[in-house]
Design an enzyme around this catalytic site. Structure first.
Site, PDB file in Angstrom:
ATOM      1  N   SER A  76       0.840  -1.198   0.000  1.00 31.91           N
ATOM      2  CA  SER A  76       0.000   0.000   0.000  1.00 31.91           C
ATOM      3  C   SER A  76       0.875   1.247   0.000  1.00 31.91           C
ATOM      4  O   SER A  76       2.082   1.174   0.224  1.00 31.91           O
ATOM      5  CB  SER A  76      -0.882   0.002   1.245  1.00 31.91           C
ATOM      6  OG  SER A  76      -0.066   0.216   2.385  1.00 31.91           O
ATOM      7  N   LYS A  77       0.215   2.361  -0.259  1.00 23.48           N
ATOM      8  CA  LYS A  77       0.921   3.638  -0.239  1.00 23.48           C
ATOM      9  C   LYS A  77       1.565   3.845   1.135  1.00 23.48           C
ATOM     10  O   LYS A  77       2.667   4.363   1.254  1.00 23.48           O
ATOM     11  CB  LYS A  77      -0.067   4.762  -0.550  1.00 23.48           C
ATOM     12  CG  LYS A  77       0.574   6.119  -0.617  1.00 23.48           C
ATOM     13  CD  LYS A  77      -0.407   7.169  -1.024  1.00 23.48           C
ATOM     14  CE  LYS A  77      -0.787   8.110   0.093  1.00 23.48           C
ATOM     15  NZ  LYS A  77       0.317   8.708   0.809  1.00 23.48           N
TER      16      LYS A  77
END
Ligand code: GLU
Length: 511
Positions: A266-267
Site C-alpha cells: 500500500s501507499k
C-alpha cells in the site's frame, strides 16, 4: 493467433495516484495487445462519483504515456467505441438492468439505509456478524420479490428511491477458466445480491464492467486478483444478458505484496519504508499532500516497466533485463505466476542502475541537464558529454547524478577529513606541495600526464602512490567516491585542480 481482433482494456477508477500494481495491470494488457496486434483500450470507471478525484484521469494518462504504454483508445484518443468514461455512458446501463428485472434475474429493492441496518442488527450472530442481502435475507426485505406488483408499480411511478439487485441463484456452481489459475469455481449461495443500478440511476461497477466489456468488444479481461471474488457476478451477468458466447477470456493478476510481512503493498508501506508506490508524483487536490512517484525519484521509464513486468512474470530463461520490444516478444499471460510477488525496492533500483548503465549519453544528457538545473547548476553539453559516461555506472537513480557530477562544476563545500586525518603527516603534505609544482609544468593537461606527474613525485618522495590517492580524491570531490581521480583532474582543469589541492592542504594541515 486469436480468431477475433484482440481488444483489451485497462479500467481504472480515477480516485487518486496510480499504484504500481495498476501500472503493471496496464502494462500486461499493453504487452498482450501488442503481441497479438490488438488494441489497448483505456476506460475510465467513474460511476462512483463520491470517490471521483479531480485531475486523476489526466494523471493516469500521463503516467501511462511516461511509461511508454499509452492506450490506443480512450478518452484522450476516442475510437468508435466511445464514450470511454462510464459517467458519460449512464443512459446505456439502465435498460440492461431493467431487462434483467424483466427476465427475473434481478429485482427492484426499496430498502432504506435504516432498513438495511435493521436487518443486519436483527440477523447478526456470532458466526455471521454482518449478514448480507442474499438468498437468505432477501425475502424479509422490501423488494419486488416480496411486494405485490401493484405496490411495486406504485412505488416506481412515485419515484420512491430504489436500486436494482442481482438475484443470485441458490446452489449453483459458477465456473470459468482463468488464463493463469485454470478452472475457478464459486458457490453461488456464498455471493450476495449485489446492487447493479444505484438509486441515482448510475450503474455499479458490476453492471457497468460487463455492459462495457461487451459493448467495447473486449476479448480478454485482465485485472488484479482483488477482483476475483466479483467474477461470479460478472459471469452470471454475461449469461443473463445473453452474451455468454461473447464473454472475454479472463485473467486475474497476482497481487504485489509488501516487502515485509503479509498483504498487498500500500501507499502507507511506501511512506513507512521510504520508497514510492505511485508511478509519478501525485498531489491530492483536496489536501495538497504530495506523494512521490518513481519518475521524480529518478527512475527511467524503461527500467520501471522492466521491473514491473518481472514482478510476477518471467520468460523461463532467467533473463531479467528486457526492452519493451523484448517484453512484447516474450510475454505470455500463462507464464504469470499465481502467487503474489513481493516488492523489493533495492531490486527496483538495481534495474534502474542497469538501465542507466546501458543508456546512451545522448539519451541521458537532457534528463541530467534538467536535473542539474533544478539543483542550481548550469552544465554545458560539452562537459556533460565527458562526465556522464564516467559517472553513470555509479548511479542507481537519475538523481544520483547530482551528487556524482556536482564537483565537476563546483569545488566541494566540505571535505571528508575524517577519512584522511588519521594517516595524514608532514610527508604527505610535502608530497602534495611538490605535486602542485610538478603540475604547473606538465606538457599537456591530460589524465595520463597528471598521473605520470603524480607517480614520479611520489617516487621522489619515497611515498607509495596508493597512500596519497585517497587524500587527492577527497581534495577534488570531497568524499570517497567518483570515477578515476586523474580523469576528474583532467576534466576540471588545471586551475581548479591546483586550487582544490591548495585548499585540501590547508584543511588537513590545520586540523
Ligand atoms: N474499475 C476497476 C478498478 O478500479 C476495474 C476492475 C476491472 O478491470 O474489471 O480496478
Amino acid at each position: 493467433m486469436h480468431p477475433q481482433p484482440v481488444r483489451v482494456r485497462f479500467a481504472p477508477s480515477p480516485t487518486g495516484g496510480l499504484h504500481l500494481g495498476g501500472v503493471r495491470t496496464a502494462l500486461f494488457n499493453y504487452l498482450f495487445a501488442k503481441k497479438n496486434h490488438g488494441t489497448f483500450v483505456l476506460r475510465i470507471e467513474d460511476t462512483d462519483q463520491t470517490r471521483y478525484v479531480q485531475g486523476a484521469e489526466q494523471y493516469i494518462i500521463d503516467c501511462l504515456t511516461w511509461c511508454g504504454i499509452a492506450p490506443d483508445e480512450g478518452p484522450h484518443r476516442p475510437g468508435k467505441f466511445g464514450p470511454y468514461r462510464q459517467s458519460e455512458r449512464k443512459e446505456i446501463y439502465k435498460k440492461f438492468a431493467e431487462e434483467l428485472v424483466e427476465k427475473g434475474f434481478a429485482y427492484y429493492a426499496f430498502d432504506t439505509p435504516e432498513d438495511l441496518e435493521k436487518m443486519r442488527e436483527e440477523l447478526k450472530t456470532e458466526q455471521n456478524p454482518s449478514p448480507q442481502y442474499n438468498h437468505l435475507t432477501r425475502m424479509k426485505m422490501s423488494n419486488s420479490l416480496t411486494l405485490s406488483n401493484e405496490e411495486v408499480k406504485e412505488r416506481l411511478s412515485s419515484n420512491q428511491a430504489h436500486v436494482i439487485r442481482i438475484k443470485m441463484p441458490e446452489n449453483r456452481e459458477i465456473s470459468f477458466t482463468d488464463m493463469i489459475r485454470g478452472e475457478v469455481t464459486f458457490q453461488s449461495q456464498l455471493v450476495d445480491d449485489k446492487v447493479l443500478l444505484k438509486a441515482d440511476g448510475m450503474p455499479t461497477y458490476h453492471l457497468a464492467v460487463v455492459v462495457d466489456d461487451h459493448a467495447m468488444e473486449i476479448t480478454h479481461a485482465f485485472r488484479g486478483e482483488e477482483w476475483l471474488p466479483s467474477a461470479p457476478v460478472h459471469i452470471l451477468l454475461w449469461e443473463y444478458l445473453g452474451w455468454k458466447d461473447a464473454m472475454p477470456q479472463w485473467a486475474h493478476f497476482p497481487l504485489i505484496l509488501k516487502p515485509d510481512g503479509q498483504g498487498k503493498l500500500s501507499k502507507r508501506d511506501g511512506d513507512r519504508l521510504g520508497f514510492p508506490v505511485f508511478a509519478m508524483d501525485w498531489k491530492d487536490p483536496k489536501s495538497d499532500e504530495l506523494t512521490k512517484g518513481f519518475k521524480e525519484m529518478g527512475f527511467l521509464p524503461e527500467a520501471f516497466i522492466n521491473m514491473l513486468a518481472l514482478l510476477g512474470w518471467n520468460d523461463g530463461s532467467g533473463k531479467e533485463l528486457f526492452t519493451k520490444e523484448e517484453l512484447v516478444e516474450h510475454f505470455s499471460v500463462e507464464r504469470i505466476h499465481k502467487a503474489g510477488a513481493k516488492f523489493d525496492f533495492e531490486k527496483a533500483k538495481w534495474y534502474n542502475q542497469e538501465w542507466i548503465k546501458t543508456s546512451t549519453t545522448e539519451k541521458l544528457l537532457p534528463l541530467v541537464k534538467t536535473l542539474l538545473q533544478s539543483n542550481g547548476i548550469e552544465a554545458t553539453t560539452e562537459l556533460l558529454e565527458k562526465t556522464i559516461p564516467l559517472t553513470k555506472e555509479r548511479c542507481h537513480l537519475l538523481n544520483d547524478f547530482v551528487g556524482q557530477l556536482t564537483y565537476f562544476f563546483n569545488a566541494p563545500k566540505e571535505l571528508d577529513s575524517a577519512s584522511v586525518l588519521p594517516k595524514w603527516d608532514a610527508s604527505k603534505s610535502n608530497f602534495f606541495s611538490s605535486f602542485m609544482q610538478g603540475l604547473e609544468s606538465i606538457p599537456e593537461w591530460t589524465n595520463v600526464e597528471i598521473e605520470n606527474c603524480f607517480k614520479s613525485t611520489a617516487s621522489t618522495h619515497e611515498i607509495k602512490p596508493g597512500d596519497v590517492q585517497l587524500p587527492f580524491r577527497i581534495m577534488l570531490v570531497g568524499g570517497k567516491f567518483g570515477p578515476p581521480v586523474f580523469e576528474i583532474a583532467a576534466i576540471i582543469g588545471k586551475e581548479s585542480t591546483l586550487e582544490r589541492i591548495k585548499n585540501g592542504l590547508h584543511t588537513f594541515n590545520k586540523a
